[in-house]
Write a protein that holds these residues in place. Structure first.
Motif, PDB file in Angstrom:
ATOM      1  N   ALA A  68       1.205  -1.368  -0.104  1.00  0.00           N
ATOM      2  CA  ALA A  68       0.082  -0.122   0.085  1.00  0.00           C
ATOM      3  C   ALA A  68       0.666   1.332  -0.099  1.00  0.00           C
ATOM      4  O   ALA A  68       2.202   1.427   0.181  1.00  0.00           O
ATOM      5  CB  ALA A  68      -1.413   0.074   1.304  1.00  0.00           C
ATOM      6  N   VAL A  71      -2.237   7.768   1.442  1.00  0.00           N
ATOM      7  CA  VAL A  71      -2.688   8.946   0.224  1.00  0.00           C
ATOM      8  C   VAL A  71      -3.446   9.510   1.884  1.00  0.00           C
ATOM      9  O   VAL A  71      -4.031   9.694   1.883  1.00  0.00           O
ATOM     10  CB  VAL A  71      -3.386   7.930  -0.926  1.00  0.00           C
ATOM     11  N   PHE A  73      -6.860  11.478   1.895  1.00  0.00           N
ATOM     12  CA  PHE A  73      -8.495  11.712   0.771  1.00  0.00           C
ATOM     13  C   PHE A  73      -8.762  12.843   0.738  1.00  0.00           C
ATOM     14  O   PHE A  73      -8.307  14.207   1.327  1.00  0.00           O
ATOM     15  CB  PHE A  73      -9.263  11.221   1.966  1.00  0.00           C
ATOM     16  N   GLN A  77     -13.948  11.967   0.569  1.00  0.00           N
ATOM     17  CA  GLN A  77     -13.441  10.674   1.119  1.00  0.00           C
ATOM     18  C   GLN A  77     -12.789  10.392   3.025  1.00  0.00           C
ATOM     19  O   GLN A  77     -13.881  10.497   3.504  1.00  0.00           O
ATOM     20  CB  GLN A  77     -11.978   9.776   0.778  1.00  0.00           C
ATOM     21  N   ARG A  88      -3.519   3.683  -0.256  1.00  0.00           N
ATOM     22  CA  ARG A  88      -4.298   2.903  -1.733  1.00  0.00           C
ATOM     23  C   ARG A  88      -3.600   1.593  -1.955  1.00  0.00           C
ATOM     24  O   ARG A  88      -2.129   1.359  -1.742  1.00  0.00           O
ATOM     25  CB  ARG A  88      -4.025   3.641  -2.726  1.00  0.00           C
ATOM     26  N   GLY A  92      -5.271  -0.334  -6.178  1.00  0.00           N
ATOM     27  CA  GLY A  92      -6.557   1.019  -6.078  1.00  0.00           C
ATOM     28  C   GLY A  92      -7.257   1.285  -5.053  1.00  0.00           C
ATOM     29  O   GLY A  92      -7.837   2.427  -4.949  1.00  0.00           O
ATOM     30  N   ARG A  93      -7.603  -0.192  -4.315  1.00  0.00           N
ATOM     31  CA  ARG A  93      -8.526   0.187  -3.202  1.00  0.00           C
ATOM     32  C   ARG A  93      -7.958   0.987  -2.152  1.00  0.00           C
ATOM     33  O   ARG A  93      -7.029   0.293  -2.067  1.00  0.00           O
ATOM     34  CB  ARG A  93      -9.190  -1.611  -2.952  1.00  0.00           C
ATOM     35  N   VAL A  94      -9.328   1.992  -1.930  1.00  0.00           N
ATOM     36  CA  VAL A  94      -8.898   2.192  -0.989  1.00  0.00           C
ATOM     37  C   VAL A  94      -8.902   2.138   0.789  1.00  0.00           C
ATOM     38  O   VAL A  94     -10.086   1.902   0.658  1.00  0.00           O
ATOM     39  CB  VAL A  94      -8.922   4.049  -0.667  1.00  0.00           C
ATOM     40  N   TRP A  95      -8.078   2.077   1.701  1.00  0.00           N
ATOM     41  CA  TRP A  95      -8.724   1.920   2.264  1.00  0.00           C
ATOM     42  C   TRP A  95      -8.439   2.736   3.809  1.00  0.00           C
ATOM     43  O   TRP A  95      -7.409   3.754   3.802  1.00  0.00           O
ATOM     44  CB  TRP A  95      -8.081   0.656   3.379  1.00  0.00           C
ATOM     45  N   ASN A  96      -9.208   2.724   5.502  1.00  0.00           N
ATOM     46  CA  ASN A  96      -8.865   3.223   6.769  1.00  0.00           C
ATOM     47  C   ASN A  96      -8.781   2.775   7.552  1.00  0.00           C
ATOM     48  O   ASN A  96      -9.040   2.679   8.259  1.00  0.00           O
ATOM     49  CB  ASN A  96     -10.408   4.071   5.943  1.00  0.00           C
TER      50      ASN A  96
END
Length: 129
Positions: A68, A71, A73, A77, A88, A92-96
């Motif tokens: 990852a 990034v 947001f 987001q 990211r 390409g998926r975004v996680w928190n």
């Protein structure tokens, strides 16, 4: 965020021998630490800094072990995740990760951070050694 994670690890391991080595297995320790905060009946505002540090650590595990990148947001987001930054994944998926730690604090065991990693979509494949 890497610097936040590194400072947090330095601070919490100064007196304790916690195995926070950015390994996937260390996420179990993070689960344990969050559980300790819950058992102590701490309110979220009082432990916000610790939760942020743990979230930075979890995110950095994703960076180092799953490919990852941190990034910032965008406005949408930030509204959705309630956090300014995330990661990211290579797909390409975004996680928190910051929010995942808060969820663990609020909901308990069903929000395991180690399980989150193990079930995480979009990780870079580890090369066989």
């Amino acid at each position: 965020m890497r610097q936040h994670a590194d400072r947090f690890v330095t601070r919490v391991t100064a007196r304790n021998r916690l195995p926070l080595d950015y390994s996937v297995a260390s996420l179990r320790v993070v689960d344990f630490l969050v559980d300790g905060l819950r058992k102590g009946k701490a309110d979220r505002e009082r432990v916000a800094g610790t939760l942020f540090g743990l979230g930075a650590y979890v995110g950095e595990v994703l960076v180092r072990r799953a490919g990852a990148v941190w990034v910032d947001f965008d406005a949408e987001q930030r509204t959705y995740f309630g956090q300014p930054v995330g990661v990211r994944m290579p797909d390409g998926r975004v996680w928190n990760p910051l929010g995942k730690v808060v969820n663990r604090f609020e909901a308990g065991r069903e929000e395991s951070l180690q399980t989150f990693y193990l079930l995480l979509h979009g990780r870079a494949r580890q090369e066989a050694s």
